[in-house]
Design an enzyme around this catalytic site. Structure first.
Site, mmCIF file in Angstrom:
data_model
loop_
_atom_site.group_PDB
_atom_site.id
_atom_site.type_symbol
_atom_site.label_atom_id
_atom_site.label_comp_id
_atom_site.label_asym_id
_atom_site.label_seq_id
_atom_site.Cartn_x
_atom_site.Cartn_y
_atom_site.Cartn_z
ATOM 1 N N SER A 1 -14.120 -10.709 -3.653
ATOM 2 C CA SER A 1 -14.243 -9.330 -3.187
ATOM 3 C C SER A 1 -13.573 -8.444 -4.223
ATOM 4 O O SER A 1 -12.367 -8.522 -4.423
ATOM 5 C CB SER A 1 -13.578 -9.157 -1.816
ATOM 6 O OG SER A 1 -13.635 -7.813 -1.408
ATOM 7 N N ARG A 2 -14.365 -7.602 -4.895
ATOM 8 C CA ARG A 2 -13.823 -6.858 -6.034
ATOM 9 C C ARG A 2 -12.996 -5.647 -5.614
ATOM 10 O O ARG A 2 -12.212 -5.156 -6.407
ATOM 11 C CB ARG A 2 -14.973 -6.402 -6.940
ATOM 12 C CG ARG A 2 -15.759 -7.574 -7.514
ATOM 13 C CD ARG A 2 -16.766 -7.135 -8.572
ATOM 14 N NE ARG A 2 -17.511 -8.273 -9.056
ATOM 15 C CZ ARG A 2 -18.714 -8.622 -8.636
ATOM 16 N NH1 ARG A 2 -19.303 -7.912 -7.693
ATOM 17 N NH2 ARG A 2 -19.340 -9.669 -9.120
ATOM 18 N N VAL A 3 -13.189 -5.157 -4.397
ATOM 19 C CA VAL A 3 -12.409 -3.991 -3.969
ATOM 20 C C VAL A 3 -11.715 -4.201 -2.632
ATOM 21 O O VAL A 3 -10.824 -3.442 -2.275
ATOM 22 C CB VAL A 3 -13.296 -2.726 -3.867
ATOM 23 C CG1 VAL A 3 -13.898 -2.372 -5.203
ATOM 24 C CG2 VAL A 3 -14.378 -2.903 -2.819
#
Length: 507
Positions: free
Chosen positions: A364-366
């Site tokens: 999950s990048r954010v």
């Protein structure tokens, strides 16, 4: 004075050349070819892309191709009654769908028309299915969690409001189950839900609707269904219809979760339409703009700035892979568009891990910025512990007798963490209970419990906390973080339960 014949013919010729029909030719066109829900229409020189057209049998179409002397039109319904030579009329409006509060609790088709037998949807609000995505300055960073109620996701691959998190995996690995659990977890929140079924069987959609009703969340949901037996034009429109409904909520300051199940079938439907429209094929016969097909859809999900109301639209698109091939054309496209992916492994699923989240390939990048602080505090060691466990487990299969005690302890801890992360379908867990259980397993309070009895430990520990230490759970829910005092109290409860209350049953 006599009028000569050549003067008469000249006047007639001028009048014929300057004659203008009462109806402008750009308003009406003529069908010159139709088949497979694609019609080629002569005329309509002033039609624009995405405009609705009306055929003589009452069925609508949408302009797709704009060519020199004709247009390519996608028929949004049965084309059996359309014949060559039939008249086609412009409507001068872009394809749109009804939106607003009247949509909640309803099942609609890709045109926004009700198909649940509950009568018409009474609303005057409409929104075009295509809309420009919010610009960078219209957005704000994702900083608020979107809880799914699944320990394996909220702890390891957290999702934030306004994020686009891909769910990807082979057929029958639990992709839809994760999406439905995420919807069920919004029952007592301020999040509205849209579920878009693309190319699913009608009975599968009916099962989803029945599940939402059974758990009491259908009243805050809208189901958009384009079933497998419907024309590809409706499968193509369905995601944009759902997005328009979600977007209306977002721009009114609401929070919404939208599921696209699944975009693989959406891309296939668009490929079929494109090939029938004679658009040049590229890789795997998909047209060159297939990336734009999904990017212009998913980019419309965002967390809006406070000036625009602060609403959010969180997208969970689903992509089906073949034999775990994430390097195929459509999977790589959507991976590059989204802010992370939850990868479901078929081998993990078959071995009984549900949800079958592959920690190594999921990211999950954010969402980490939006993860609840309490969850982050207790789940910090999880990813490292699981990564070490997987590598050790692979090595242990070859030479289990050569492992030292530290490695054996790591394997034992990994077995228990894996057991804790398993979760039954349709049973999302409140965040305060999740924090308590993850605290117990990561701090070693389950180390002496046999793996087979971990589910019982978890169930009884939650009951113990609910009945005898509810104030601790209430504090976690209210504060959203663990201070030193709360951490100490939670540790005392876990110690007391594991050593005094919980009795290990004999195998």
């Amino acid at each position: 004075m006599a009028i000569k014949a050549d003067e008469i013919s000249q006047i007639l010729r001028q009048q014929i050349e300057s004659y203008q029909p009462e109806v402008h030719e750009a308003t009406y066109g003529t069908v010159i070819k139709v088949g497979d829900n694609i019609a080629t229409v002569y005329g309509l020189s002033e039609a624009y892309s995405g405009e609705l057209l009306k055929f003589s049998n009452g069925v609508y179409g949408m302009v797709m191709n704009l060519e020199e002397d004709c247009i390519g039109c996608m028929v949004m319904g049965p084309d059996n009654d359309i014949r060559e030579g039939d008249r086609v009329e412009r409507t001068n409006r872009i394809a749109d769908v009804p939106v607003g509060a009247a949509m909640f609790g309803r099942v609609v088709n890709a045109l926004g028309q009700p198909i649940d037998g509950k009568g018409d949807i009474v609303t005057k609000e409409r929104r075009t299915i295509e809309f420009t995505a919010p610009m960078v300055m219209d957005r704000q960073p994702v900083a608020q969690p979107m809880q799914t109620g699944l320990k394996a996701i909220d702890a390891l691959v957290p999702i934030g409001r306004g994020q686009r998190e891909l769910i990807i995996g082979d057929r029958q690995t639990g992709k839809t189950a994760i999406a439905i659990d995420a919807i069920l977890n919004q029952k007592d929140t301020d999040v509205y839900c849209i579920y878009v079924a693309i190319g699913q069987r009608a009975n599968a959609v009916a099962t989803v609707v029945d599940t939402l009703k059974k758990h009491g969340v259908m009243d805050k949901c809208v189901v958009v269904a384009a079933n497998a037996n419907e024309p590809p034009s409706l499968l193509y429109l369905a995601p944009y219809t759902g997005c328009a409904i979600a977007e209306d909520l977002m721009y009114h300051g609401k929070h919404v979760l939208i599921i696209y199940d699944d975009l693989t079938k959406h891309a296939i439907a668009y490929r079929e339409i494109s090939l029938l429209l004679r658009r040049p094929p590229g890789r795997e016969a998909f047209p060159g703009d297939v990336f734009y097909l999904h990017s212009r859809l998913l980019e419309r999900s965002a967390k809006l700035s406070d000036e625009l109301g602060g609403g959010s639209s969180t997208a969970l698109p689903i992509i089906e892979t073949q034999l775990g091939d994430v390097s195929a054309y459509i999977p790589t496209n959507v991976i590059s568009i989204t802010d992370g992916q939850i990868y479901l492994d078929a081998d993990l699923f078959r071995s009984g891990n549900r949800p079958a989240v592959d920690v190594g390939l999921s990211v999950s990048r954010v969402g980490g910025s939006a993860q609840l602080k309490a969850t982050k505090q207790v789940a910090g060691p999880l990813r490292v512990d699981l990564a070490q466990y997987r590598s050790l487990a692979a090595y242990a299969k070859l030479s289990a007798d050569e492992l030292d005690q530290v490695s054996r302890d790591q394997l034992a801890r990994g077995d228990r963490i894996t057991a804790v992360l398993n979760q039954k379908q349709y049973v999302p867990m409140p965040v305060e209970q999740m924090v308590a259980v993850l605290f117990a397993v990561t701090r070693g309070y389950m180390d002496k419990t046999p793996v087979s009895q971990i589910p019982r430990f978890e169930k009884e520990f939650i009951s113990f906390m609910e009945h005898e230490n509810k104030q601790i759970l209430d504090s976690i829910k209210k504060e959203g973080k663990l201070d030193d005092k709360l951490m100490e109290q939670l540790g005392s409860c876990a110690e007391k339960f594991s050593s005094e209350v919980f009795a290990i049953e004999e195998a």
